[in-house]
Design a protein around this motif. Structure first.
Motif, PDB file in Angstrom:
ATOM      1  N   SER A   1       6.271 -13.188 -46.939  1.00 56.59           N
ATOM      2  CA  SER A   1       6.147 -14.559 -46.439  1.00 56.59           C
ATOM      3  C   SER A   1       4.770 -14.802 -45.825  1.00 56.59           C
ATOM      4  CB  SER A   1       7.247 -14.850 -45.415  1.00 56.59           C
ATOM      5  OG  SER A   1       7.227 -13.906 -44.354  1.00 56.59           O
ATOM      6  N   MET A   2       4.160 -13.758 -45.256  1.00 50.05           N
ATOM      7  CA  MET A   2       2.804 -13.908 -44.720  1.00 50.05           C
ATOM      8  C   MET A   2       1.818 -14.248 -45.829  1.00 50.05           C
ATOM      9  SD  MET A   2       2.523 -10.752 -41.998  1.00 50.05           S
ATOM     10  CE  MET A   2       3.605 -10.643 -40.563  1.00 50.05           C
ATOM     11  N   PHE A   3       1.902 -13.509 -46.922  1.00 47.91           N
ATOM     12  CA  PHE A   3       0.982 -13.756 -48.033  1.00 47.91           C
ATOM     13  C   PHE A   3       1.248 -15.116 -48.685  1.00 47.91           C
ATOM     14  CE2 PHE A   3       0.631  -8.977 -48.180  1.00 47.91           C
ATOM     15  CZ  PHE A   3      -0.694  -8.949 -47.789  1.00 47.91           C
ATOM     16  N   LYS A   4       2.502 -15.520 -48.735  1.00 45.04           N
ATOM     17  CA  LYS A   4       2.822 -16.840 -49.285  1.00 45.04           C
ATOM     18  C   LYS A   4       2.186 -17.938 -48.436  1.00 45.04           C
ATOM     19  CE  LYS A   4       7.165 -15.901 -51.721  1.00 45.04           C
ATOM     20  NZ  LYS A   4       8.633 -16.166 -51.751  1.00 45.04           N
TER      21      LYS A   4
ATOM     22  N   VAL B   1      -0.573 -20.629 -49.551  1.00 43.02           N
ATOM     23  CA  VAL B   1      -0.323 -22.072 -49.472  1.00 43.02           C
ATOM     24  C   VAL B   1      -1.490 -22.787 -48.783  1.00 43.02           C
ATOM     25  CG1 VAL B   1       1.114 -23.822 -48.357  1.00 43.02           C
ATOM     26  CG2 VAL B   1       2.188 -21.926 -49.579  1.00 43.02           C
ATOM     27  N   PHE B   2      -1.964 -22.233 -47.691  1.00 38.53           N
ATOM     28  CA  PHE B   2      -3.079 -22.866 -46.977  1.00 38.53           C
ATOM     29  C   PHE B   2      -4.399 -22.697 -47.726  1.00 38.53           C
ATOM     30  CE2 PHE B   2      -0.155 -23.112 -43.453  1.00 38.53           C
ATOM     31  CZ  PHE B   2      -0.575 -24.233 -42.757  1.00 38.53           C
ATOM     32  N   GLY B   3      -4.511 -21.614 -48.462  1.00 39.99           N
ATOM     33  CA  GLY B   3      -5.661 -21.424 -49.336  1.00 39.99           C
ATOM     34  C   GLY B   3      -7.000 -21.567 -48.647  1.00 39.99           C
ATOM     35  N   SER B   4      -7.871 -22.390 -49.238  1.00 39.96           N
ATOM     36  CA  SER B   4      -9.244 -22.529 -48.746  1.00 39.96           C
ATOM     37  C   SER B   4      -9.325 -23.228 -47.392  1.00 39.96           C
ATOM     38  CB  SER B   4     -10.087 -23.301 -49.769  1.00 39.96           C
ATOM     39  OG  SER B   4      -9.543 -24.593 -49.994  1.00 39.96           O
ATOM     40  N   LEU B   5      -8.252 -23.877 -46.962  1.00 40.79           N
ATOM     41  CA  LEU B   5      -8.266 -24.503 -45.637  1.00 40.79           C
ATOM     42  C   LEU B   5      -8.527 -23.465 -44.543  1.00 40.79           C
ATOM     43  CD1 LEU B   5      -5.290 -27.053 -45.799  1.00 40.79           C
ATOM     44  CD2 LEU B   5      -7.732 -27.590 -45.590  1.00 40.79           C
ATOM     45  N   LEU B   6      -8.038 -22.240 -44.772  1.00 44.92           N
ATOM     46  CA  LEU B   6      -8.221 -21.189 -43.770  1.00 44.92           C
ATOM     47  C   LEU B   6      -9.678 -20.750 -43.660  1.00 44.92           C
ATOM     48  CD1 LEU B   6      -5.069 -18.982 -44.510  1.00 44.92           C
ATOM     49  CD2 LEU B   6      -5.361 -20.710 -42.731  1.00 44.92           C
ATOM     50  N   GLU B   7     -10.504 -21.174 -44.604  1.00 44.33           N
ATOM     51  CA  GLU B   7     -11.925 -20.827 -44.548  1.00 44.33           C
ATOM     52  C   GLU B   7     -12.734 -21.836 -43.729  1.00 44.33           C
ATOM     53  OE1 GLU B   7     -13.263 -20.472 -48.556  1.00 44.33           O
ATOM     54  OE2 GLU B   7     -11.646 -19.093 -49.137  1.00 44.33           O
TER      55      GLU B   7
ATOM     56  N   TYR C   1      -4.910 -12.020 -39.353  1.00 47.47           N
ATOM     57  CA  TYR C   1      -5.215 -11.046 -40.401  1.00 47.47           C
ATOM     58  C   TYR C   1      -5.015  -9.621 -39.891  1.00 47.47           C
ATOM     59  CZ  TYR C   1      -7.183 -14.879 -43.132  1.00 47.47           C
ATOM     60  OH  TYR C   1      -7.349 -16.042 -43.846  1.00 47.47           O
ATOM     61  N   ASN C   2      -5.254  -9.418 -38.604  1.00 46.71           N
ATOM     62  CA  ASN C   2      -5.002  -8.093 -38.027  1.00 46.71           C
ATOM     63  C   ASN C   2      -3.512  -7.760 -38.054  1.00 46.71           C
ATOM     64  OD1 ASN C   2      -7.723  -7.478 -37.303  1.00 46.71           O
ATOM     65  ND2 ASN C   2      -7.553  -8.846 -35.543  1.00 46.71           N
ATOM     66  N   ILE C   3      -2.684  -8.793 -37.845  1.00 48.77           N
ATOM     67  CA  ILE C   3      -1.232  -8.585 -37.904  1.00 48.77           C
ATOM     68  C   ILE C   3      -0.815  -8.232 -39.326  1.00 48.77           C
ATOM     69  CG2 ILE C   3       1.018  -9.675 -37.569  1.00 48.77           C
ATOM     70  CD1 ILE C   3      -0.260 -11.422 -35.407  1.00 48.77           C
ATOM     71  N   VAL C   4      -1.421  -8.921 -40.301  1.00 46.69           N
ATOM     72  CA  VAL C   4      -1.137  -8.608 -41.703  1.00 46.69           C
ATOM     73  C   VAL C   4      -1.498  -7.156 -41.994  1.00 46.69           C
ATOM     74  CG1 VAL C   4      -1.740  -9.119 -44.100  1.00 46.69           C
ATOM     75  CG2 VAL C   4      -1.464 -10.989 -42.465  1.00 46.69           C
ATOM     76  N   LEU C   5      -2.648  -6.734 -41.511  1.00 48.52           N
ATOM     77  CA  LEU C   5      -3.091  -5.358 -41.740  1.00 48.52           C
ATOM     78  C   LEU C   5      -2.152  -4.357 -41.069  1.00 48.52           C
ATOM     79  CD1 LEU C   5      -5.203  -3.514 -42.994  1.00 48.52           C
ATOM     80  CD2 LEU C   5      -6.560  -3.755 -40.898  1.00 48.52           C
TER      81      LEU C   5
ATOM     82  N   PRO D   1       1.927  -5.635 -52.072  1.00 45.24           N
ATOM     83  CA  PRO D   1       1.274  -6.172 -50.867  1.00 45.24           C
ATOM     84  C   PRO D   1      -0.173  -5.716 -50.724  1.00 45.24           C
ATOM     85  CG  PRO D   1       2.912  -4.506 -50.281  1.00 45.24           C
ATOM     86  CD  PRO D   1       3.118  -4.825 -51.718  1.00 45.24           C
ATOM     87  N   MET D   2      -0.481  -4.509 -51.205  1.00 45.45           N
ATOM     88  CA  MET D   2      -1.863  -4.037 -51.128  1.00 45.45           C
ATOM     89  C   MET D   2      -2.766  -4.895 -51.999  1.00 45.45           C
ATOM     90  SD  MET D   2      -3.607  -1.785 -49.539  1.00 45.45           S
ATOM     91  CE  MET D   2      -5.309  -1.258 -49.527  1.00 45.45           C
TER      92      MET D   2
END
Length: 279
Positions: free
Chosen positions: A36-39, A43-49, A61-65, A118-119
């Motif tokens: 669900s994190m990757f989804k 979904v937010f895509g380039s907005l996160l940039e 991103y640290n939580i994802v890692l 996931p990797m």
């Protein structure tokens, strides 16, 4: 004027970005697991940039890692538990009714898929965290798991390939039917190892393995013939045994000559072998 209007516009955009950043962070907090994190990130895509959104979201991103690191540890734990089970029982814990080689390969594929997906999704994220020391440590765990599974599959397959020819040749040279000397009941003598070979090769061909032992392929080439013989002989044996087990002493003299005739025919079958009969 234009400058003041532009400042107002930029302030509104910045405010909108901050709101989106808070929404993204809240949505991330509500996620449950890596998938669900990757989804959400997708979904937010380039907005996160966008700088403001990125500044608010980057700690996630640290939580994802961390979750990815845990996924690698969980996969390693599963692998270690299976290896311990194999040392104690001669085989890993398999899905029900799966033969050893095919079942082990299926388990290895499922485990690898579990930590590989996931990797790959993490590597697809264009973020500076991909080049951090923590990421390198997770990547090392990933490579270690790949190597452990590779060696496991290699050793498992080599052991099977080295023994399947001799075992199959021996079992194919056994008699088609055996008789219990005490109760005179018949028994189909198609060894379970041969049934296992048929199932192993069927799965290996589905997986498009190119190094299937020739002996196993030769046996599988007659798969339909073996199955037809097994079904027919099973029916014959069960029908004969039913007569032997259910007929009463009073009734037996009435069918004694027919039973003796069947016994004479079955005595000829006793000398037949699966391998020679099919050839």
């Amino acid at each position: 004027d234009f400058i003041s209007d532009n400042e107002i516009f930029c302030d509104k955009i910045a405010d909108l970005d901050r709101r989106l950043g808070r929404i993204a962070c809240q949505a991330f907090t509500d996620t449950n697991g890596l998938e669900s994190m990757f989804k959400l990130i997708h979904v937010f895509g380039s907005l996160l940039e966008r700088p403001i959104i990125h500044n608010d979201f980057k700690q996630n991103y640290n939580i994802v890692l961390e979750q990815l690191d845990k996924e690698m540890d969980d996969a390693k734990k599963i692998f270690d538990e299976q290896m311990e089970f194999q040392r104690e029982n001669g085989s890993i814990q398999l899905n029900r009714n799966m033969p050893k080689v095919a079942g082990s390969l299926m388990w290895a594929d499922e485990l690898k898929q579990r930590y590989t997906l996931p990797m790959e999704q993490f590597k697809a994220i264009d973020n500076s965290i991909n080049h951090s020391p923590d990421t390198k440590r997770v990547e090392d765990k990933y490579e270690e798991l790949n190597e452990l599974l590779r060696k496991f599959i290699e050793n498992l397959y080599k052991e099977w390939a080295d023994t399947v020819a001799e075992a199959s040749k021996f079992n194919l040279n056994q008699h088609l039917i055996t008789r219990n000397p005490k109760n005179k009941l018949l028994n189909l003598n198609f060894h379970p190892q041969l049934e296992t070979v048929l199932r192993e090769v069927r799965y290996l061909e589905i997986k498009d393995r190119k190094d299937i032992p020739k002996t196993a392929l030769d046996i599988y080439e007659h798969n339909d013939t073996y199955l037809a013989y097994i079904n027919n002989l099973n029916y014959t044996v069960s029908s004969y045994n039913k007569i032997r087990e259910t007929v009463s002493e009073v009734e037996y003299p009435l069918i004694e000559r027919q039973v003796e005739s069947i016994d004479q025919q079955s005595h000829k079958i006793h000398r037949l072998q699966f391998h020679r009969h099919i050839q």
